[in-house]
Motif scaffolding. Structure first.
Motif, PDB file in Angstrom:
ATOM      1  N   ILE A   1      58.230  80.119  33.783  1.00  0.00           N
ATOM      2  CA  ILE A   1      57.960  78.793  34.356  1.00  0.00           C
ATOM      3  C   ILE A   1      59.245  78.158  34.897  1.00  0.00           C
ATOM      4  CG2 ILE A   1      57.119  76.456  33.870  1.00  0.00           C
ATOM      5  CD1 ILE A   1      55.177  77.747  31.823  1.00  0.00           C
ATOM      6  N   ARG A   2      60.283  78.135  34.071  1.00  0.00           N
ATOM      7  CA  ARG A   2      61.564  77.577  34.528  1.00  0.00           C
ATOM      8  C   ARG A   2      62.464  78.743  34.972  1.00  0.00           C
ATOM      9  NH1 ARG A   2      59.347  73.200  34.029  1.00  0.00           N
ATOM     10  NH2 ARG A   2      60.112  73.132  36.115  1.00  0.00           N
TER      11      ARG A   2
ATOM     12  N   CYS B   1      57.450  77.248  38.311  1.00  0.00           N
ATOM     13  CA  CYS B   1      57.271  75.820  38.634  1.00  0.00           C
ATOM     14  C   CYS B   1      57.579  75.586  40.117  1.00  0.00           C
ATOM     15  CB  CYS B   1      58.198  74.971  37.777  1.00  0.00           C
ATOM     16  SG  CYS B   1      58.255  73.247  38.288  1.00  0.00           S
ATOM     17  N   VAL B   2      56.544  75.280  40.891  1.00  0.00           N
ATOM     18  CA  VAL B   2      56.753  75.089  42.331  1.00  0.00           C
ATOM     19  C   VAL B   2      57.579  73.824  42.602  1.00  0.00           C
ATOM     20  CG1 VAL B   2      54.647  73.750  42.838  1.00  0.00           C
ATOM     21  CG2 VAL B   2      55.546  75.335  44.543  1.00  0.00           C
ATOM     22  N   PHE B   3      57.547  72.904  41.639  1.00  0.00           N
ATOM     23  CA  PHE B   3      58.285  71.652  41.813  1.00  0.00           C
ATOM     24  C   PHE B   3      59.801  71.872  41.827  1.00  0.00           C
ATOM     25  CE2 PHE B   3      58.442  66.954  41.219  1.00  0.00           C
ATOM     26  CZ  PHE B   3      57.451  66.634  42.114  1.00  0.00           C
TER      27      PHE B   3
ATOM     28  N   CYS C   1      53.190  66.867  33.505  1.00  0.00           N
ATOM     29  CA  CYS C   1      53.709  68.217  33.268  1.00  0.00           C
ATOM     30  C   CYS C   1      53.981  68.377  31.779  1.00  0.00           C
ATOM     31  CB  CYS C   1      55.006  68.416  34.046  1.00  0.00           C
ATOM     32  SG  CYS C   1      55.797  70.007  33.668  1.00  0.00           S
TER      33      CYS C   1
ATOM     34  N   TYR D   1      55.476  71.292  30.740  1.00  0.00           N
ATOM     35  CA  TYR D   1      56.358  72.464  30.691  1.00  0.00           C
ATOM     36  C   TYR D   1      57.810  72.135  31.012  1.00  0.00           C
ATOM     37  CZ  TYR D   1      51.690  74.513  31.260  1.00  0.00           C
ATOM     38  OH  TYR D   1      50.360  74.828  31.142  1.00  0.00           O
TER      39      TYR D   1
ATOM     40  N   VAL E   1      59.114  68.982  32.554  1.00  0.00           N
ATOM     41  CA  VAL E   1      59.475  67.971  33.539  1.00  0.00           C
ATOM     42  C   VAL E   1      58.906  66.657  33.039  1.00  0.00           C
ATOM     43  CG1 VAL E   1      59.122  67.131  35.881  1.00  0.00           C
ATOM     44  CG2 VAL E   1      59.535  69.547  35.476  1.00  0.00           C
TER      45      VAL E   1
ATOM     46  N   PHE F   1      57.396  63.744  33.798  1.00  0.00           N
ATOM     47  CA  PHE F   1      56.619  62.833  34.628  1.00  0.00           C
ATOM     48  C   PHE F   1      56.150  61.687  33.736  1.00  0.00           C
ATOM     49  CE2 PHE F   1      55.162  66.463  37.507  1.00  0.00           C
ATOM     50  CZ  PHE F   1      56.002  66.074  38.521  1.00  0.00           C
TER      51      PHE F   1
ATOM     52  N   CYS G   1      53.064  77.874  39.286  1.00  0.00           N
ATOM     53  CA  CYS G   1      52.363  76.776  38.616  1.00  0.00           C
ATOM     54  C   CYS G   1      52.349  75.600  39.585  1.00  0.00           C
ATOM     55  CB  CYS G   1      53.101  76.372  37.336  1.00  0.00           C
ATOM     56  SG  CYS G   1      52.435  74.864  36.591  1.00  0.00           S
ATOM     57  N   ALA G   2      51.174  75.007  39.757  1.00  0.00           N
ATOM     58  CA  ALA G   2      51.054  73.788  40.555  1.00  0.00           C
ATOM     59  C   ALA G   2      50.150  72.815  39.798  1.00  0.00           C
ATOM     60  CB  ALA G   2      50.491  74.110  41.944  1.00  0.00           C
ATOM     61  N   ALA G   3      50.251  72.848  38.459  1.00  0.00           N
ATOM     62  CA  ALA G   3      49.300  72.104  37.624  1.00  0.00           C
ATOM     63  C   ALA G   3      49.404  70.594  37.795  1.00  0.00           C
ATOM     64  CB  ALA G   3      49.518  72.481  36.162  1.00  0.00           C
ATOM     65  N   CYS G   4      50.591  70.080  38.124  1.00  0.00           N
ATOM     66  CA  CYS G   4      50.686  68.621  38.285  1.00  0.00           C
ATOM     67  C   CYS G   4      49.941  68.162  39.535  1.00  0.00           C
ATOM     68  CB  CYS G   4      52.138  68.164  38.301  1.00  0.00           C
ATOM     69  SG  CYS G   4      53.202  69.129  39.373  1.00  0.00           S
TER      70      CYS G   4
HETATM   71 FE1  SF4 Z   1      56.266  72.392  37.630  1.00  0.00          FE
HETATM   72 FE2  SF4 Z   1      54.218  70.708  37.975  1.00  0.00          FE
HETATM   73 FE3  SF4 Z   1      53.845  73.078  36.763  1.00  0.00          FE
HETATM   74 FE4  SF4 Z   1      55.259  71.125  35.556  1.00  0.00          FE
HETATM   75  S1  SF4 Z   1      53.054  71.087  36.057  1.00  0.00           S
HETATM   76  S2  SF4 Z   1      55.773  73.319  35.638  1.00  0.00           S
HETATM   77  S3  SF4 Z   1      56.303  70.172  37.308  1.00  0.00           S
HETATM   78  S4  SF4 Z   1      54.464  72.700  38.908  1.00  0.00           S
END
Ligand code: SF4
Length: 471
Positions: free
Chosen positions: A183-184, A245-247, A391, A393, A395, A397, A442-445
């Protein structure tokens, strides 16, 4: 400019006579990933020493502290708290002594089952010294049943869930490990024969003069010691399912870095181009919100043919402003950090490009300052989809309720921000700009589809009962 904050940056170096000094430079280059606290642990091959403190890297270390850490291997950490409060006890690297000797750990990410594991251990009498999730790893490693396993670390890493890019130091070696979803980020570099680096981002390799080799793979353990670099996996191949993590690529990472093997600046240019294709606007110029919107704004300009002009000047000298929380004073605070160049804006239809909107309050203030400077029309374009979920994982937010897009339509957001039009990049469009397949991210947010099941009750402060403040 997002209000989401990264959890941490980690850096490690093995086999260099100035390891602590280079580690200092390494975490200095990763300062954008966390500004609350930092630390370095080093080893002479026998004993681990550590120095940590609150605040910026440059404030915590001086020649004297680095002289005391002068050793051939070191690991470092810059922290923004996502589990546990911002307190001296939670600074990293975490250093402990257990039945197998000394250990130091620097961690980027969040362990989502840490509160449960901690409660279980406490029920059996364990005493925790911090309220961060990282300490749980040490308790797992120290458990007598685990110590006797053929590969205790691999066994332990199979027990923890969530995001972890770890750099662990034992007195005679450095170990890097990454969760099965990767993820990271975590990258490996080399500085010459027998000298290896590992870091969250390759911008730190550029500073210390290391060459990027490859990423630590999801589910991999890499050991750096007198034999060189050795690798093994702690999970079965079927358990490795990338969810990077796409962010990181949209917002967090330094533009100069390679993250997940792709350059951040080039990716953001692509995001901006895709944004111009999906969300065109009739306008006279493109401006960016500095610094984060700059790369996608350049991409938007290249694709649309609209000139890219400088609309804001960012002050690098403004820290926290302790001012009255009235709207008028908040507007002044925004102007102090980000002043408008009136001559670029006045009487023009402008496309404003930013990387993301989280709470929306500072974005609204910036749009208001553009209006006050005489913008004729404001067309806000965002180089990712609406952030609707928290998030878990690593970050930080705000909670769902505080996310502007959580329960609002794009039209309602546009109204709140008082812009003439608002356009977000689609999730498909965003993922099409990545070098790896869309299902490796991951684009869960944005989507709410979490790669590891999460308990919505778990929060940044789940590890805390009564906060212990040590000064
Ligand atoms: Fe990254 Fe968003 Fe996934 Fe958190 S939820 S790991 S910020 S893409």
């Amino acid at each position: 400019m997002s209000q989401a904050r990264e959890s941490c940056g980690v850096f490690g170096i093995y086999g260099h006579c100035d390891a602590a000094e280079l580690c200092y430079l390494g975490i200095f280059a990763l300062q954008h990933r966390g500004q609350e606290s930092a630390g370095i642990a080093s080893s002479d091959g026998q004993r681990i020493r550590c120095h940590r403190g609150m605040g910026l890297v440059s404030r915590i270390f001086d020649k004297n502290t680095l002289d005391q850490l002068h050793n051939p291997m070191a690991i470092g950490h810059t922290r923004y708290s996502t589990t546990g409060s911002s307190l001296p006890i939670n600074t990293q690297p975490v250093v402990a002594e257990y039945s197998q000797g000394q250990i130091a750990i620097a961690h980027n990410g969040n362990l989502i089952n840490a509160p449960l594991l901690r409660r279980t251990y406490e029920a059996h009498g364990s005493i925790f010294h911090t309220t961060s999730d990282t300490e749980v790893i040490i308790h797992l490693l120290a458990k007598p049943d685990h110590v006797i396993k053929p590969d205790p670390l691999a066994h332990v890493l199979n027990h923890v869930q969530g995001a972890f890019s770890l750099i662990i130091m034992l007195p005679d070696r450095i170990i890097a490990a990454r969760d099965p979803h990767g993820i990271r980020p975590l990258a490996l570099g080399r500085m010459g024969t027998g000298t290896y680096c590992v870091a969250s981002e390759t911008c730190s390799f550029d500073i210390v003069g290391a060459q990027y080799l490859r990423d630590v793979e999801p589910g991999e353990i890499v050991e750096l010691d007198h034999r060189g670099m050795t690798s093994r996996y702690f999970c079965q191949p079927g358990q490795v399912t990338p969810a990077h993590c796409v962010f990181e690529l949209v917002y967090f990472a330094d533009p100069a870095s390679l993250v997940f093997g792709q350059n951040v600046h080039t990716t953001r240019l692509k995001l901006g181009r895709q944004l111009a294709i999906e969300q065109p606007a009739k306008a006279d110029a493109v401006i960016s919100i500095p610094d984060s919107g700059r790369c996608p704004a350049m991409g938007f300009s290249q694709e649309s043919g609209l000139p890219y002009v400088r609309g804001f000047v960012r002050s690098h000298y403004v820290g926290r402003t302790f001012i009255e929380p009235s709207q008028e004073m908040r507007d002044i605070s925004v102007k102090m950090k980000l002043n408008v160049i009136r001559e670029s804006i006045k009487g023009k239809r402008v496309v404003v490009v930013d990387d993301s909107i989280v709470r929306g309050t500072t974005t609204r203030a910036k749009m208001r300052s553009l209006r006050q400077a005489g913008a004729k029309e404001i067309h806000l374009r965002i180089s990712c989809p609406p952030v609707r979920r928290p998030c878990y994982y690593g970050v930080d937010f705000p909670s769902s309720d505080e996310l502007l897009a959580h329960d609002r339509t794009v039209e309602q957001i546009s109204e709140f921000l008082d812009v003439d039009s608002l356009g977000y990049l689609s999730q498909e469009g965003m993922l099409s700009c990545m070098d790896q397949p869309a299902d490796h991210f991951c684009a869960a947010c944005f989507s709410g589809q979490y790669c590891v099941a999460v308990d919505p009750q778990v929060s940044k402060y789940s590890m805390e009962r009564n906060q212990l403040h040590m000064f």
